[in-house]
Design a protein around this motif. Structure first.
Motif, PDB file in Angstrom:
ATOM      1  N   ILE A 197      36.112  42.830  38.736  1.00  0.00           N
ATOM      2  CA  ILE A 197      35.578  41.468  38.626  1.00  0.00           C
ATOM      3  C   ILE A 197      36.331  40.813  37.475  1.00  0.00           C
ATOM      4  O   ILE A 197      36.160  41.198  36.325  1.00  0.00           O
ATOM      5  N   ILE A 198      37.165  39.834  37.794  1.00  0.00           N
ATOM      6  CA  ILE A 198      38.056  39.300  36.767  1.00  0.00           C
ATOM      7  C   ILE A 198      38.413  37.847  37.053  1.00  0.00           C
ATOM      8  O   ILE A 198      38.502  37.424  38.206  1.00  0.00           O
ATOM      9  N   ALA A 199      38.593  37.073  35.972  1.00  0.00           N
ATOM     10  CA  ALA A 199      39.217  35.753  36.046  1.00  0.00           C
ATOM     11  C   ALA A 199      40.531  35.902  35.278  1.00  0.00           C
ATOM     12  O   ALA A 199      40.534  35.910  34.044  1.00  0.00           O
ATOM     13  N   PRO A 200      41.666  36.053  35.958  1.00  0.00           N
ATOM     14  CA  PRO A 200      42.904  36.481  35.299  1.00  0.00           C
ATOM     15  C   PRO A 200      43.484  35.512  34.284  1.00  0.00           C
ATOM     16  O   PRO A 200      44.162  35.932  33.345  1.00  0.00           O
ATOM     17  N   ALA A 201      43.260  34.208  34.459  1.00  0.00           N
ATOM     18  CA  ALA A 201      43.899  33.219  33.584  1.00  0.00           C
ATOM     19  C   ALA A 201      42.883  32.575  32.642  1.00  0.00           C
ATOM     20  O   ALA A 201      41.676  32.656  32.840  1.00  0.00           O
ATOM     21  N   GLY A 202      43.417  31.901  31.619  1.00  0.00           N
ATOM     22  CA  GLY A 202      42.574  31.166  30.686  1.00  0.00           C
ATOM     23  C   GLY A 202      42.439  31.827  29.334  1.00  0.00           C
ATOM     24  O   GLY A 202      42.129  31.187  28.340  1.00  0.00           O
ATOM     25  N   GLY A 203      42.664  33.157  29.289  1.00  0.00           N
ATOM     26  CA  GLY A 203      42.688  33.856  28.011  1.00  0.00           C
ATOM     27  C   GLY A 203      44.098  33.836  27.455  1.00  0.00           C
ATOM     28  O   GLY A 203      44.995  33.171  27.980  1.00  0.00           O
ATOM     29  N   PHE A 204      44.339  34.590  26.413  1.00  0.00           N
ATOM     30  CA  PHE A 204      45.645  34.535  25.750  1.00  0.00           C
ATOM     31  C   PHE A 204      46.683  35.437  26.417  1.00  0.00           C
ATOM     32  O   PHE A 204      47.858  35.351  26.088  1.00  0.00           O
ATOM     33  N   ARG A 205      46.275  36.278  27.362  1.00  0.00           N
ATOM     34  CA  ARG A 205      47.232  37.092  28.101  1.00  0.00           C
ATOM     35  C   ARG A 205      48.016  36.241  29.091  1.00  0.00           C
ATOM     36  O   ARG A 205      49.197  36.489  29.363  1.00  0.00           O
ATOM     37  N   ASN A 206      47.364  35.236  29.661  1.00  0.00           N
ATOM     38  CA  ASN A 206      47.971  34.400  30.701  1.00  0.00           C
ATOM     39  C   ASN A 206      47.556  32.962  30.441  1.00  0.00           C
ATOM     40  O   ASN A 206      46.875  32.331  31.238  1.00  0.00           O
ATOM     41  N   LEU A 207      47.971  32.467  29.287  1.00  0.00           N
ATOM     42  CA  LEU A 207      47.435  31.229  28.724  1.00  0.00           C
ATOM     43  C   LEU A 207      47.756  29.992  29.554  1.00  0.00           C
ATOM     44  O   LEU A 207      46.920  29.106  29.703  1.00  0.00           O
ATOM     45  N   ASN A 208      48.942  29.913  30.094  1.00  0.00           N
ATOM     46  CA  ASN A 208      49.377  28.696  30.786  1.00  0.00           C
ATOM     47  C   ASN A 208      49.643  28.932  32.267  1.00  0.00           C
ATOM     48  O   ASN A 208      50.589  28.396  32.840  1.00  0.00           O
ATOM     49  N   ALA A 209      48.798  29.718  32.879  1.00  0.00           N
ATOM     50  CA  ALA A 209      48.960  30.029  34.299  1.00  0.00           C
ATOM     51  C   ALA A 209      48.804  28.781  35.160  1.00  0.00           C
ATOM     52  O   ALA A 209      48.119  27.824  34.792  1.00  0.00           O
ATOM     53  N   THR A 210      49.414  28.798  36.314  1.00  0.00           N
ATOM     54  CA  THR A 210      49.294  27.685  37.247  1.00  0.00           C
ATOM     55  C   THR A 210      47.843  27.538  37.729  1.00  0.00           C
ATOM     56  O   THR A 210      47.116  28.524  37.819  1.00  0.00           O
ATOM     57  N   THR A 211      47.446  26.318  38.021  1.00  0.00           N
ATOM     58  CA  THR A 211      46.120  26.061  38.589  1.00  0.00           C
ATOM     59  C   THR A 211      46.171  25.986  40.114  1.00  0.00           C
ATOM     60  O   THR A 211      45.179  25.639  40.760  1.00  0.00           O
ATOM     61  N   GLU A 212      47.307  26.332  40.682  1.00  0.00           N
ATOM     62  CA  GLU A 212      47.480  26.281  42.139  1.00  0.00           C
ATOM     63  C   GLU A 212      46.545  27.270  42.830  1.00  0.00           C
ATOM     64  O   GLU A 212      46.335  28.391  42.366  1.00  0.00           O
ATOM     65  N   ASP A 213      45.976  26.840  43.956  1.00  0.00           N
ATOM     66  CA  ASP A 213      45.165  27.731  44.777  1.00  0.00           C
ATOM     67  C   ASP A 213      46.063  28.629  45.616  1.00  0.00           C
ATOM     68  O   ASP A 213      47.092  28.179  46.133  1.00  0.00           O
ATOM     69  N   PHE A 214      45.654  29.893  45.736  1.00  0.00           N
ATOM     70  CA  PHE A 214      46.367  30.851  46.584  1.00  0.00           C
ATOM     71  C   PHE A 214      45.400  31.413  47.614  1.00  0.00           C
ATOM     72  O   PHE A 214      44.204  31.512  47.359  1.00  0.00           O
ATOM     73  N   VAL A 215      45.941  31.816  48.757  1.00  0.00           N
ATOM     74  CA  VAL A 215      45.159  32.611  49.703  1.00  0.00           C
ATOM     75  C   VAL A 215      45.401  34.069  49.335  1.00  0.00           C
ATOM     76  O   VAL A 215      46.521  34.569  49.417  1.00  0.00           O
ATOM     77  N   TRP A 216      44.346  34.765  48.931  1.00  0.00           N
ATOM     78  CA  TRP A 216      44.451  36.138  48.449  1.00  0.00           C
ATOM     79  C   TRP A 216      44.420  37.112  49.629  1.00  0.00           C
ATOM     80  O   TRP A 216      44.091  36.733  50.755  1.00  0.00           O
ATOM     81  N   PRO A 217      44.769  38.381  49.381  1.00  0.00           N
ATOM     82  CA  PRO A 217      44.802  39.361  50.479  1.00  0.00           C
ATOM     83  C   PRO A 217      43.498  39.499  51.246  1.00  0.00           C
ATOM     84  O   PRO A 217      43.515  39.902  52.420  1.00  0.00           O
ATOM     85  N   ASP A 218      42.366  39.157  50.615  1.00  0.00           N
ATOM     86  CA  ASP A 218      41.086  39.258  51.341  1.00  0.00           C
ATOM     87  C   ASP A 218      40.823  38.035  52.210  1.00  0.00           C
ATOM     88  O   ASP A 218      39.764  37.932  52.843  1.00  0.00           O
ATOM     89  N   GLY A 219      41.792  37.085  52.231  1.00  0.00           N
ATOM     90  CA  GLY A 219      41.669  35.902  53.071  1.00  0.00           C
ATOM     91  C   GLY A 219      40.969  34.729  52.414  1.00  0.00           C
ATOM     92  O   GLY A 219      40.869  33.647  53.011  1.00  0.00           O
ATOM     93  N   ASN A 220      40.492  34.907  51.170  1.00  0.00           N
ATOM     94  CA  ASN A 220      39.785  33.844  50.466  1.00  0.00           C
ATOM     95  C   ASN A 220      40.721  33.055  49.561  1.00  0.00           C
ATOM     96  O   ASN A 220      41.726  33.582  49.062  1.00  0.00           O
ATOM     97  N   THR A 221      40.372  31.782  49.361  1.00  0.00           N
ATOM     98  CA  THR A 221      41.185  30.890  48.549  1.00  0.00           C
ATOM     99  C   THR A 221      40.607  30.806  47.140  1.00  0.00           C
ATOM    100  O   THR A 221      39.410  30.566  46.964  1.00  0.00           O
ATOM    101  N   ARG A 222      41.457  31.008  46.146  1.00  0.00           N
ATOM    102  CA  ARG A 222      41.052  30.870  44.746  1.00  0.00           C
ATOM    103  C   ARG A 222      42.299  30.729  43.886  1.00  0.00           C
ATOM    104  O   ARG A 222      43.412  31.045  44.325  1.00  0.00           O
ATOM    105  N   ASN A 223      42.125  30.236  42.652  1.00  0.00           N
ATOM    106  CA  ASN A 223      43.235  30.213  41.713  1.00  0.00           C
ATOM    107  C   ASN A 223      43.004  31.248  40.624  1.00  0.00           C
ATOM    108  O   ASN A 223      41.986  31.937  40.602  1.00  0.00           O
TER     109      ASN A 223
END
Length: 370
Positions: A197-223
């Motif tokens: 259970i994770i929100a990969p971006a927004g912390g200092f590890r991935n500070l300036n990640a894109t806000t683009e939506d992706f279709v993930w391997p489970d078929g769901n859309t999220r950024n």
């Protein structure tokens, strides 16, 4: 085993607050289709949940819950020696949200205030943290606040979680007592499941990640700023690790499930609750649920289910309550404490927003508080 036990400290009040805005399954008919919504509701048990307004945060909900306690118990604010806020949904990256709540609640300068970053296990871990401070200091009263505004981290196009997570806040007052009171528990962690259970971006590890939506391997859309959950991994962990730890606790404390009046467990989903009841050999009515109306709120789930189940009773009756939080981390824990029903307050609704804390420009920063 990380076992803890505290004497002569009690939970003297429990309170919870939710946003006024209700989101129902019907709100997702157009997006996901009526059949898919009904299937999701049947499997998870979530019929509706609460959603914060644009600038409303977890701390607003925790503030309302804490104020409810202070007024109901007529607590002298200067006697509160610690305030611990546990959540992932903080107001800012800095300062600690606990400092903001300290100001809003009008607490004294001799009060310790800090944040802890935890999710589903927050309440059980928080009890350990606060009781540890109290046991080793002259602090006689302390506030533990747990809250989340998960809907702000959920992609509305993500069928796996968009209808699951809700927003809420909980608070308890812990205080030293001459009564024969014991609070005990076990805490555990499995960091190998940090991606479950994770929100990969927004912390200092991935500070300036894109806000683009992706279709993930489970078929769901999220950024990358949205919460993503590996449902099968979480389920497998829950139905194995949680019952095993509860049984460890029973063995350590020489108790059984029959010694407890209520099992106030994390509100993950209906199916998981049913599986836990089966594995622990407990009647479902002994493990109350409020997720049908409030969804899965993560950190504040335990105080919320207590307030939902007993908040209207106002009965002078002491309950032996077994509490269990589990999830994001992976992190989980079990805790037992006795609580008087008359000290469990009903869930309240609030639309309150800390307007002073909304800073979108230098002008906002230097705006005088009203």
């Amino acid at each position: 085993m990380a076992y803890f036990k505290f004497q002569n400290i009690k939970i003297s009040c429990v309170a919870s607050a939710v946003p006024a805005q209700v989101v129902t399954g019907e709100d997702f008919y157009e997006r996901f289709g009526e059949e898919a919504v009904h299937k999701f509701q049947e499997s998870t048990g979530v019929k509706q949940f609460r959603k914060t307004k644009e600038h409303q945060t977890a701390s607003d909900l925790c503030f309302a819950a804490a104020e409810n306690i202070i007024k109901a118990k007529e607590v002298n604010r200067d006697e509160i020696g610690a305030l611990v806020f546990i959540a992932h949904s903080t107001d800012y990256r800095r300062p600690a949200t606990a400092c903001v709540l300290h100001k809003r609640l009008g607490l004294g300068k001799d009060c310790v205030a800090f944040d802890v970053s935890l999710g589903c296990s927050a309440f059980v871990y928080g009890i350990n943290v606060v009781c540890s401070m109290m046991q080793n200091s002259d602090i006689s009263k302390a506030l533990l606040l747990c809250g989340e505004s998960l809907t702000k981290m959920t992609n509305p196009k993500d069928k796996s979680v968009a209808m699951l997570f809700g927003d809420g806040g909980g608070a308890i007052l812990l205080e030293k007592t001459d009564e024969d009171s014991t609070i005990a528990g076990i805490l555990k962690t499995d960091g190998t499941g940090y991606k479950a259970i994770i929100a990969p971006a927004g912390g200092f590890r991935n500070l300036n990640a894109t806000t683009e939506d992706f279709v993930w391997p489970d078929g769901n859309t999220r950024n990358l700023y949205n919460t993503t959950m590996q449902g099968e991994d979480v389920f497998a962990f829950t139905i194995s690790a949680v019952p095993r730890t509860v049984k460890e606790f029973f063995a350590k404390t020489e108790t059984t499930v029959d010694d407890y009046d209520c099992l106030a467990f994390h509100q993950a989903n209906k199916f998981i609750s049913q599986m836990l009841c089966k594995k622990l050999k407990v009647a479902p009515e002994k493990m109350p649920l409020c997720l049908d109306r409030f969804g899965n709120p993560s950190a504040p789930a335990i105080p919320m289910v207590m307030c939902d189940a007993y908040g209207q009773d106002n009965e002078d009756k002491v309950l032996n309550i077994l509490m269990c939080g589990f999830g994001v981390g992976l992190s989980w824990g079990v805790c037992a404490a006795k609580v008087n029903v008359k000290d469990i307050l009903p869930i309240i609704e609030t639309d309150e927003v800390f307007e002073e804390g909304i800073i979108n420009s230098p002008e906002d920063f230097f705006r005088e508080a009203e």
